[in-house]
Every structure is written in C-alpha cells, then in structure tokens.
Write a protein that holds these residues in place. Sequence first.
Motif, PDB file in Angstrom:
ATOM      1  N   LEU A  39       0.714  -1.220  -0.087  1.00 49.54           N
ATOM      2  CA  LEU A  39       0.087   0.039  -0.049  1.00 49.54           C
ATOM      3  C   LEU A  39       0.606   1.265   0.168  1.00 49.54           C
ATOM      4  O   LEU A  39       1.858   1.296   0.699  1.00 49.54           O
ATOM      5  N   PHE A  40       0.523   2.243  -0.832  1.00 48.08           N
ATOM      6  CA  PHE A  40       1.043   3.294  -0.884  1.00 48.08           C
ATOM      7  C   PHE A  40       0.087   4.481  -0.561  1.00 48.08           C
ATOM      8  O   PHE A  40      -0.842   4.720  -1.445  1.00 48.08           O
ATOM      9  N   ASP A  41       0.112   5.400   0.293  1.00 47.99           N
ATOM     10  CA  ASP A  41      -0.968   6.375   0.747  1.00 47.99           C
ATOM     11  C   ASP A  41      -2.140   5.633   0.835  1.00 47.99           C
ATOM     12  O   ASP A  41      -3.230   6.168   0.390  1.00 47.99           O
ATOM     13  N   ALA A  42      -2.199   4.506   1.509  1.00 45.46           N
ATOM     14  CA  ALA A  42      -3.459   3.697   1.891  1.00 45.46           C
ATOM     15  C   ALA A  42      -3.976   3.059   0.522  1.00 45.46           C
ATOM     16  O   ALA A  42      -5.165   2.600   0.623  1.00 45.46           O
ATOM     17  N   SER A  43      -3.499   3.052  -0.468  1.00 45.61           N
ATOM     18  CA  SER A  43      -3.852   2.321  -1.940  1.00 45.61           C
ATOM     19  C   SER A  43      -2.714   1.564  -2.460  1.00 45.61           C
ATOM     20  O   SER A  43      -1.605   1.604  -2.308  1.00 45.61           O
TER      21      SER A  43
ATOM     22  N   SER B  24       2.628   6.532 -10.931  1.00 45.45           N
ATOM     23  CA  SER B  24       3.857   6.482 -11.630  1.00 45.45           C
ATOM     24  C   SER B  24       4.533   8.045 -11.862  1.00 45.45           C
ATOM     25  O   SER B  24       5.574   7.996 -12.295  1.00 45.45           O
ATOM     26  N   ALA B  25       3.824   9.011 -11.284  1.00 42.29           N
ATOM     27  CA  ALA B  25       4.267  10.251 -11.517  1.00 42.29           C
ATOM     28  C   ALA B  25       5.509  10.721 -10.712  1.00 42.29           C
ATOM     29  O   ALA B  25       5.804   9.985  -9.553  1.00 42.29           O
ATOM     30  N   VAL B  26       6.359  11.375 -11.326  1.00 47.70           N
ATOM     31  CA  VAL B  26       7.805  11.949 -10.696  1.00 47.70           C
ATOM     32  C   VAL B  26       7.796  13.313 -10.958  1.00 47.70           C
ATOM     33  O   VAL B  26       7.368  13.958 -11.772  1.00 47.70           O
ATOM     34  N   TYR B  27       8.236  14.195  -9.592  1.00 46.13           N
ATOM     35  CA  TYR B  27       8.324  15.487  -9.522  1.00 46.13           C
ATOM     36  C   TYR B  27       9.870  16.157  -9.167  1.00 46.13           C
ATOM     37  O   TYR B  27      10.396  15.197  -8.369  1.00 46.13           O
ATOM     38  N   LEU B  28      10.164  16.938  -9.921  1.00 42.98           N
ATOM     39  CA  LEU B  28      11.432  17.578  -9.572  1.00 42.98           C
ATOM     40  C   LEU B  28      11.239  18.890  -9.392  1.00 42.98           C
ATOM     41  O   LEU B  28      10.831  19.669 -10.214  1.00 42.98           O
TER      42      LEU B  28
ATOM     43  N   ALA C  38       1.784  10.437  -5.082  1.00 40.42           N
ATOM     44  CA  ALA C  38       0.865  11.267  -4.691  1.00 40.42           C
ATOM     45  C   ALA C  38       1.525  12.567  -4.189  1.00 40.42           C
ATOM     46  O   ALA C  38       0.953  13.603  -4.508  1.00 40.42           O
ATOM     47  N   ASP C  39       2.701  12.430  -3.474  1.00 42.40           N
ATOM     48  CA  ASP C  39       3.511  13.553  -3.302  1.00 42.40           C
ATOM     49  C   ASP C  39       3.838  14.325  -4.367  1.00 42.40           C
ATOM     50  O   ASP C  39       3.796  15.601  -4.319  1.00 42.40           O
ATOM     51  N   ALA C  40       4.250  13.642  -5.467  1.00 46.20           N
ATOM     52  CA  ALA C  40       4.593  14.417  -6.551  1.00 46.20           C
ATOM     53  C   ALA C  40       3.483  15.108  -7.272  1.00 46.20           C
ATOM     54  O   ALA C  40       3.521  16.173  -7.674  1.00 46.20           O
ATOM     55  N   GLU C  41       2.166  14.686  -7.391  1.00 43.88           N
ATOM     56  CA  GLU C  41       1.039  15.325  -7.807  1.00 43.88           C
ATOM     57  C   GLU C  41       0.618  16.392  -7.117  1.00 43.88           C
ATOM     58  O   GLU C  41       0.431  17.513  -7.616  1.00 43.88           O
TER      59      GLU C  41
ATOM     60  N   GLU D 299       6.390  14.976 -14.209  1.00 42.40           N
ATOM     61  CA  GLU D 299       6.400  14.157 -15.357  1.00 42.40           C
ATOM     62  C   GLU D 299       5.325  13.245 -14.941  1.00 42.40           C
ATOM     63  O   GLU D 299       5.789  12.344 -14.120  1.00 42.40           O
ATOM     64  N   PRO D 300       4.163  13.161 -15.302  1.00 44.81           N
ATOM     65  CA  PRO D 300       2.962  12.285 -14.947  1.00 44.81           C
ATOM     66  C   PRO D 300       3.185  10.805 -15.459  1.00 44.81           C
ATOM     67  O   PRO D 300       2.573   9.933 -14.879  1.00 44.81           O
ATOM     68  N   HIS D 301       3.923  10.501 -16.607  1.00 49.98           N
ATOM     69  CA  HIS D 301       3.813   9.176 -17.149  1.00 49.98           C
ATOM     70  C   HIS D 301       5.205   8.831 -17.663  1.00 49.98           C
ATOM     71  O   HIS D 301       5.683   8.761 -18.844  1.00 49.98           O
ATOM     72  N   PRO D 302       6.168   8.537 -17.003  1.00 54.75           N
ATOM     73  CA  PRO D 302       7.695   8.310 -17.286  1.00 54.75           C
ATOM     74  C   PRO D 302       7.661   7.126 -18.287  1.00 54.75           C
ATOM     75  O   PRO D 302       8.534   7.096 -19.255  1.00 54.75           O
ATOM     76  N   LYS D 303       6.761   6.064 -18.365  1.00 58.27           N
ATOM     77  CA  LYS D 303       6.882   5.115 -19.020  1.00 58.27           C
ATOM     78  C   LYS D 303       6.620   5.435 -20.579  1.00 58.27           C
ATOM     79  O   LYS D 303       7.257   4.614 -21.254  1.00 58.27           O
ATOM     80  N   ARG D 304       5.920   6.496 -20.758  1.00 56.54           N
ATOM     81  CA  ARG D 304       5.564   6.837 -22.331  1.00 56.54           C
ATOM     82  C   ARG D 304       6.834   7.602 -22.708  1.00 56.54           C
ATOM     83  O   ARG D 304       7.147   7.377 -23.981  1.00 56.54           O
ATOM     84  N   ARG D 305       7.984   7.960 -21.766  1.00 54.60           N
ATOM     85  CA  ARG D 305       9.189   8.364 -22.446  1.00 54.60           C
ATOM     86  C   ARG D 305      10.464   7.484 -22.197  1.00 54.60           C
ATOM     87  O   ARG D 305      11.497   7.843 -22.316  1.00 54.60           O
ATOM     88  N   VAL D 306      10.033   6.005 -22.223  1.00 55.15           N
ATOM     89  CA  VAL D 306      11.254   5.294 -22.283  1.00 55.15           C
ATOM     90  C   VAL D 306      12.089   5.077 -23.481  1.00 55.15           C
ATOM     91  O   VAL D 306      13.185   4.828 -23.434  1.00 55.15           O
ATOM     92  N   ASP D 307      11.651   5.609 -24.479  1.00 54.95           N
ATOM     93  CA  ASP D 307      12.646   5.684 -25.611  1.00 54.95           C
ATOM     94  C   ASP D 307      13.295   6.928 -25.813  1.00 54.95           C
ATOM     95  O   ASP D 307      14.116   7.291 -26.534  1.00 54.95           O
ATOM     96  N   ASP D 308      13.243   7.995 -24.709  1.00 58.25           N
ATOM     97  CA  ASP D 308      13.842   9.273 -24.729  1.00 58.25           C
ATOM     98  C   ASP D 308      14.963   9.027 -23.828  1.00 58.25           C
ATOM     99  O   ASP D 308      14.827   8.501 -22.625  1.00 58.25           O
ATOM    100  N   GLU D 309      16.306   9.695 -24.202  1.00 55.68           N
ATOM    101  CA  GLU D 309      17.338   9.754 -23.269  1.00 55.68           C
ATOM    102  C   GLU D 309      16.938  10.628 -22.059  1.00 55.68           C
ATOM    103  O   GLU D 309      17.199  10.093 -21.118  1.00 55.68           O
ATOM    104  N   THR D 310      16.730  11.973 -22.410  1.00 54.72           N
ATOM    105  CA  THR D 310      16.182  12.738 -21.279  1.00 54.72           C
ATOM    106  C   THR D 310      15.026  13.547 -21.503  1.00 54.72           C
ATOM    107  O   THR D 310      14.289  13.410 -22.674  1.00 54.72           O
ATOM    108  N   THR D 311      14.616  14.157 -20.416  1.00 54.36           N
ATOM    109  CA  THR D 311      13.436  15.030 -20.753  1.00 54.36           C
ATOM    110  C   THR D 311      13.676  16.217 -19.831  1.00 54.36           C
ATOM    111  O   THR D 311      14.496  16.274 -18.855  1.00 54.36           O
ATOM    112  N   TRP D 312      12.827  17.391 -19.965  1.00 55.32           N
ATOM    113  CA  TRP D 312      13.103  18.647 -19.166  1.00 55.32           C
ATOM    114  C   TRP D 312      11.804  18.810 -18.115  1.00 55.32           C
ATOM    115  O   TRP D 312      10.706  18.412 -18.134  1.00 55.32           O
ATOM    116  N   LEU D 313      12.336  18.715 -16.874  1.00 56.97           N
ATOM    117  CA  LEU D 313      11.594  19.086 -15.622  1.00 56.97           C
ATOM    118  C   LEU D 313      11.808  20.382 -15.257  1.00 56.97           C
ATOM    119  O   LEU D 313      12.890  20.448 -14.701  1.00 56.97           O
ATOM    120  N   GLY D 314      11.171  21.503 -15.578  1.00 58.88           N
ATOM    121  CA  GLY D 314      11.299  22.873 -14.990  1.00 58.88           C
ATOM    122  C   GLY D 314      12.558  23.221 -15.733  1.00 58.88           C
ATOM    123  O   GLY D 314      12.368  23.144 -17.014  1.00 58.88           O
TER     124      GLY D 314
END
Length: 588
Positions: free
Chosen positions: A27-31, A36-40, A50-53, A64-79
């Motif tokens: 369970l994560f936050d009772a769920s 899968s979201a990640v926040y920087l 949920a902390d990231a959201e 980045e709400p869906h890291p799995k969709r970016r599996v083909d990318d080397e990098t992405t920009w967060l902020g």
Amino acid sequence: MRLGVDFGTSNTVCVAQRPDGTVTPLLFDASPLLSSAVYLGPDATMLTGADAERAALAYPAGLEPHPKRRVDDETTWLGEREVAVVDLIAAVLARAWAEACRVGGGAPTGVVLSHPAAWARTRLARLAEAARRAGIPPVTFVPEPVAAAAYFAAILGRQIPPGRTLVVYDLGAGTFDISVVRRSPAGFEAYATGGLADVGGLDLDAVVVDHARSLTAGAGAGWARLDWPETSADQRARRDLWLGARAAKQMLSRHPRADLHVPLVDVDLHVTREEFEKAARPHLDRTVATTVDVLRSAGVTRESIAGVFLVGGSSRIPLAAALLHRQLTVAPTVIDQPELVVAHGCLYAVPAPVPVPTSPAPAPPPILTRPVPAPPPAALAAPRQPPAVLGIPPRGVLPEDFPVHLVELTVGDRVGYTVRTYVTGDDQQTVAVFASQGPRLPLFRRPEQATDHAAGGDDHAMASILHWESLRESMAVAFLPLLPRNRYVLDLPSVSLERDPKQWLTDLIVQAGDIARELTYALDIPQGQDLLGPGTLLDRLDDALRAAQRSSLRRKAHRDLRAFDQARLVSGWRRVASLIDSHLDWPA
C-alpha cells in the motif's frame, strides 16, 4: 519474501509473496496503486506518487506524470533541469523497493518485473538499468500477458489446454494491448500481440470531461481557465476536475449514475452509465476491432479460445466485456481489481526457487512397533492448491449457463449481491427463487460473499429446491459470473420516466420490471404484486415498452407511450422500489 512489480503508465502495483505463499499488495498512501508520476522541484528535490502530484500544483513544470511513455527518450526537461528518463523510472522503482523492504523487514529475495510484450532489448535494458539505480538486485523480466495467463491458471483455476489460447485484453491507463497466449514446454508465451497507443483509461476520463463540457457550453470563461491554467488555484481546479472525472468513470462501472463537480464553472452534473457508454463506445469499438484483427492475423479460431481475460483498471467498464462477448461469443473473465492481476501473476509466472539442503544428514532408521500402511500412490494425491489471496480461496469460474445466477441490486447509492435460480411448479409456471429468509433478502457487499452465503447454509429458500446439494457443491469451488443482464437498478425507472418518452431508458425499465415482479412474489409483497400484476398501469407500460423495443412496431409504440400519465407512472415505480427496498437487508 519475493516482490512482483507492474510498472504502469499511470500507476505502479507491487505485490509481496511471503515464504508461506500468502500474497499481499503493498500500500502507498493507503492504496495498492502507486502513481507513476515523478516531480522534480526547483531545489532538485525528487518526489514520487501522490506527493509528486500534490507538489506539482505549485510548480506544474516539474511534473512528469507518465515516465513509461518516455522510455525511448534519453532525457526530458522538468522545469529548468534536464533529467535522464532512466532516473525518473528509477525513482518510482526505488519507492516500491523501499516499501517492500520496510514491510518485509529486509530486502526481498527476488524481484519479478513485468513489461509490455512488444518491448525489445533496448527498452528492457533501460528498465534493468533503472532497477539497478534504484538499488534493486538483478530482476527477472516477465511479459505482462504471460503474467496475466499465470494468474488466470494459478489463481482463478482456469486451464489452458495444449492447442488452446488465452486472449488477454489489457485496457490500462495509457494504452490498450491485446495478446494471444498459449502454453509451451517452457510455460506460457505470447505469440501474437497488438494494441493502440492512443486508447486507454486517460482517454475515457477525457470522455467524461468532454461530456461535462457539452452540458455547460455557456461557461466558456471557466473552461478556458481549466484548459489553460495560469494560477495555482486554476491548477488545483484542473486537477480536481480530472480526478473527479476518473472517479465518475470508475463509479459508472458499478452504478448506473455518478455525480461530477466542475470547478470554476461551479456546477454539479449527473452522468448516467448510458451517456458515458454512448460517448466511450467509439474508443471501445476500436479495441474490439483491434482484438479481432490480431486474432485473424494469428489464425486463431473461436473454437480454440480457452478464455478471454480482462486486465487493466479500465477493463472493468461493463461495456468492454459486453462488446467482446458479442464479437467473440466467449464470456470474458474480469475480477474486482484487474489492476492487481499482472503484478500478482508475475510471482506465478516465475515460481519461487525450492531450497535444496547442501549436505542433508541421513535420517536414522525408524523403530517400528506395528505395520505402517504404504503411502497412497502419487497419482491419487490431492493436487496442490495455490494459496488464498486476501482471504479468498482460489476458485474457477462457473459457466454462463449454470442454473444459479449472481444478481446485483442497486437502489440509490447502495449496491448489494444475492443469488437466484428458477424452478418450475406443479402448474408448469416458472418462478424465481432467491437465497431469501422468509420475507427478507440478505444482500452482501461482494459477489463471492453472496455465493458463500447461499452455498454454506440451509436457512434460505434455495435450500429446499431439487438438486440443491449438487448445485451448492459446484458453487463452493468456483465463482458465479456476474453477467450484465443480471444487474438491476430498482429506483432509476422513476427517474427515467420523468423525462420525455423519447428519452426513456427502455431496456433498463423493462429489466427492472422483471426483477421487481420476481422479488414481490419471492418475498411475498402483496402490495407490490398489486402494482405490477396483469392489467395494472405498470404492466401495460411494460407491454408498451417491449413493443417499442421491436423495430417493426417502434413508431406506433412511441405514440402509445405518450398516452400514459407520467405522474402516475413515476409514483407507481417509486412505490414499487420502496416496498422492495423495505424487504432488503443491505450490507453495513
């Protein structure tokens, strides 16, 4: 302890298997669903779930709400920072690993990680590197449809004989995947796959949002702020809207209607299942068409299909199962929590190693004081049963034509389950018999509880019917399927009848009338029988509605419907629903 991980587009699911074989979702936050979201953040603080959201409400560029969709990318920009995608995936896996270590009191002895069947070496290498950076020892990979097949066989007790196939219909949050799985000497293998990258639960959430937009077309200013938020308050409103849309979509899988609040527009809307299914139908039709295309390309015939298994959170939408059943003529299998199937099935697709002593000590010869009978032959030994999951024993699923039916009853926001069968009396009339106790009908929160109540006791009406003993034996070892035609809403007819007759939910009213007649006789409710009996107003309405369902009589029937006194119809149906409701014992 072993760990099974399903790294998904929107959510990640982790299931722990203890040495005694018991299985528990983490369970994560009772769920059991970890976002899968990640926040920087601006200070380089990385958050997940949920902390990231929540943090993204103040700084949306860092999410980045869906890291799995970016599996083909080397990098992405967060902020203002460029981040390696593998590090984003590693952050999610590290969160799962830390929770597994905390729950198990130490590091798991093995980790099985699922992946889409179409992923090749490059993507798997990136996923393995992410696991390594998360501090996880080398993992074992399992294709998602293979994990689903293992669950189908080991937990549901459904066999896939040689030469037969399992169709795995996976409608997740971000994508739709279809796979054909067969048994090979090495286990299960997915030998045909396909899918749609632009259909998933997120697209069905958008259906709800678009429907709300169509009902509030005059609120352009509010929708502009929701579509293009500029302030933190607008960001929170947008998040609340989409969370509400997702909740409404999920509720409509269990109930005939759901409420949705649209912030900034400041309106509360009612969304019915019929409205949602009409809007979602084009998306679901595409998934069924893709399924048929994959089966045809693989040379799979209807006769060779051993089962159709629905997995992924959005697969619980009743229309998905109904469309598949209509097209394939095979009743699909769907469980209460299809999101957990892949993570759980991972652990059965890759069995735990059996410890072997390195230097076993020879056992001393026994001292026999009397003859000891020989053990039974191995062929007669009882088959090994998989362990219970969350207290529910492993079972198969009874066929659709089994004479006892699982029934779902809904009144307002209450939902309960019971079972029913039909018997023929001495007068050759067929009547319904429920697991009722005199004039009371106990209802249960979960379908399997209703089945267990009927199969485990003799204090209800079904216990007196012929052949009950053999029926209850079958029910004790297999689940009753919940078929769409056995889901009834008792109070919605009165709501529908208040509308213009062209908008009446004809099928729903007819179905509700059928179950209402059965219940008023089974529970001995004379006032209800008087309202629904032959020649009554509601009985004449039923005849007219059935005529309206037949295309040849539809135009005349719709004219006849307008002749009814709607106020009397609404009053009569409300009285019927109230009378039946007073005889139902709803779950606490």
